[in-house]
Design a protein around this motif. Structure first.
Motif, PDB file in Angstrom:
ATOM      1  N   TYR A 168      -6.581  -3.251   2.540  1.00  0.00           N
ATOM      2  CA  TYR A 168      -7.548  -2.243   2.136  1.00  0.00           C
ATOM      3  C   TYR A 168      -7.675  -1.226   3.258  1.00  0.00           C
ATOM      4  CZ  TYR A 168     -11.780  -0.335  -0.048  1.00  0.00           C
ATOM      5  OH  TYR A 168     -12.699   0.472  -0.666  1.00  0.00           O
ATOM      6  N   THR A 188       0.858  -1.178   0.000  1.00  0.00           N
ATOM      7  CA  THR A 188       0.000   0.000   0.000  1.00  0.00           C
ATOM      8  C   THR A 188       0.900   1.236   0.000  1.00  0.00           C
ATOM      9  OG1 THR A 188      -0.126   0.034   2.414  1.00  0.00           O
ATOM     10  CG2 THR A 188      -1.867  -1.199   1.236  1.00  0.00           C
ATOM     11  N   ASP A 221     -14.156  -3.810   4.802  1.00  0.00           N
ATOM     12  CA  ASP A 221     -14.228  -4.944   3.862  1.00  0.00           C
ATOM     13  C   ASP A 221     -15.053  -4.539   2.644  1.00  0.00           C
ATOM     14  OD1 ASP A 221     -14.423  -7.325   2.498  1.00  0.00           O
ATOM     15  OD2 ASP A 221     -15.449  -8.407   4.107  1.00  0.00           O
ATOM     16  N   PRO A 222     -14.364  -4.305   1.508  1.00  0.00           N
ATOM     17  CA  PRO A 222     -15.100  -3.897   0.307  1.00  0.00           C
ATOM     18  C   PRO A 222     -15.805  -5.059  -0.382  1.00  0.00           C
ATOM     19  CG  PRO A 222     -12.785  -4.101  -0.199  1.00  0.00           C
ATOM     20  CD  PRO A 222     -12.930  -4.362   1.280  1.00  0.00           C
ATOM     21  N   TYR A 247      -8.931  -8.229  -2.217  1.00  0.00           N
ATOM     22  CA  TYR A 247      -7.893  -7.400  -1.596  1.00  0.00           C
ATOM     23  C   TYR A 247      -7.201  -8.186  -0.493  1.00  0.00           C
ATOM     24  CZ  TYR A 247      -9.430  -2.977  -3.678  1.00  0.00           C
ATOM     25  OH  TYR A 247      -9.728  -1.958  -4.539  1.00  0.00           O
TER      26      TYR A 247
END
Length: 160
Positions: free
Chosen positions: A156, A48, A146-147, A153
């Protein structure tokens, strides 16, 4: 590091010590050669942007840090062809961290008070703007979001 192509993503760390001093560096190359600036570098595959900032500060200065939040974004276009982007993070050094410079990249690294940096002739434009930074403008990380598992991912975070 994989090829960057014409879209660059970098990460920088504004490392502020307990007594308010900023960790600044002088590069040995490029447009910031001999100019006080922040430790910074490119984001690698599989990390990231905030992880890249922590890694770059550690690699360049030997200082291990914790990210406090995102300060901002620097974005520009070089020669009408390269999209050059950098995310800047406010960071706090861990205890008992002495500076060990990466001699291949840096000629100098040290902590300076912002008041000292104001008087420096050789300070980057971005540093001059950061001198006006308000703590309320720092965006902390929002972890644990949590997408959806369908995106796959492994990391995130939001900085809002």
């Amino acid at each position: 590091m994989a090829g960057r192509g014409n879209v660059w993503l970098g990460a920088a760390g504004l490392v502020v010590s307990k007594n308010g001093e900023w960790l600044v560096v002088k590069k040995k190359y490029g447009g910031l050669k001999g100019v006080w600036s922040l430790p910074a570098g490119f984001v690698n595959e599989g990390e990231t942007v905030d992880e890249a900032a922590v890694r770059e500060v550690r690699e360049e200065t030997g200082v291990c840090c914790t990210v406090k939040g995102m300060v901002g974004l620097r974005t520009g276009v070089i020669r009408s062809e390269i999209s050059d982007n950098m995310v800047i993070f406010l960071m706090e050094p861990e205890e008992n961290n002495s500076i060990t410079i990466q001699e291949t990249e840096l000629s100098e690294a040290k902590y300076m008070l912002p008041e000292e940096l104001i008087r420096e002739e050789k300070a980057s434009v971005m540093l001059q703007y950061l001198l006006n930074l308000k703590e309320s403008s720092v965006k902390p990380a929002i972890n644990g979001v949590d997408p959806g598992s369908h995106f796959q991912y492994i990391a995130y975070k939001l900085f809002l």
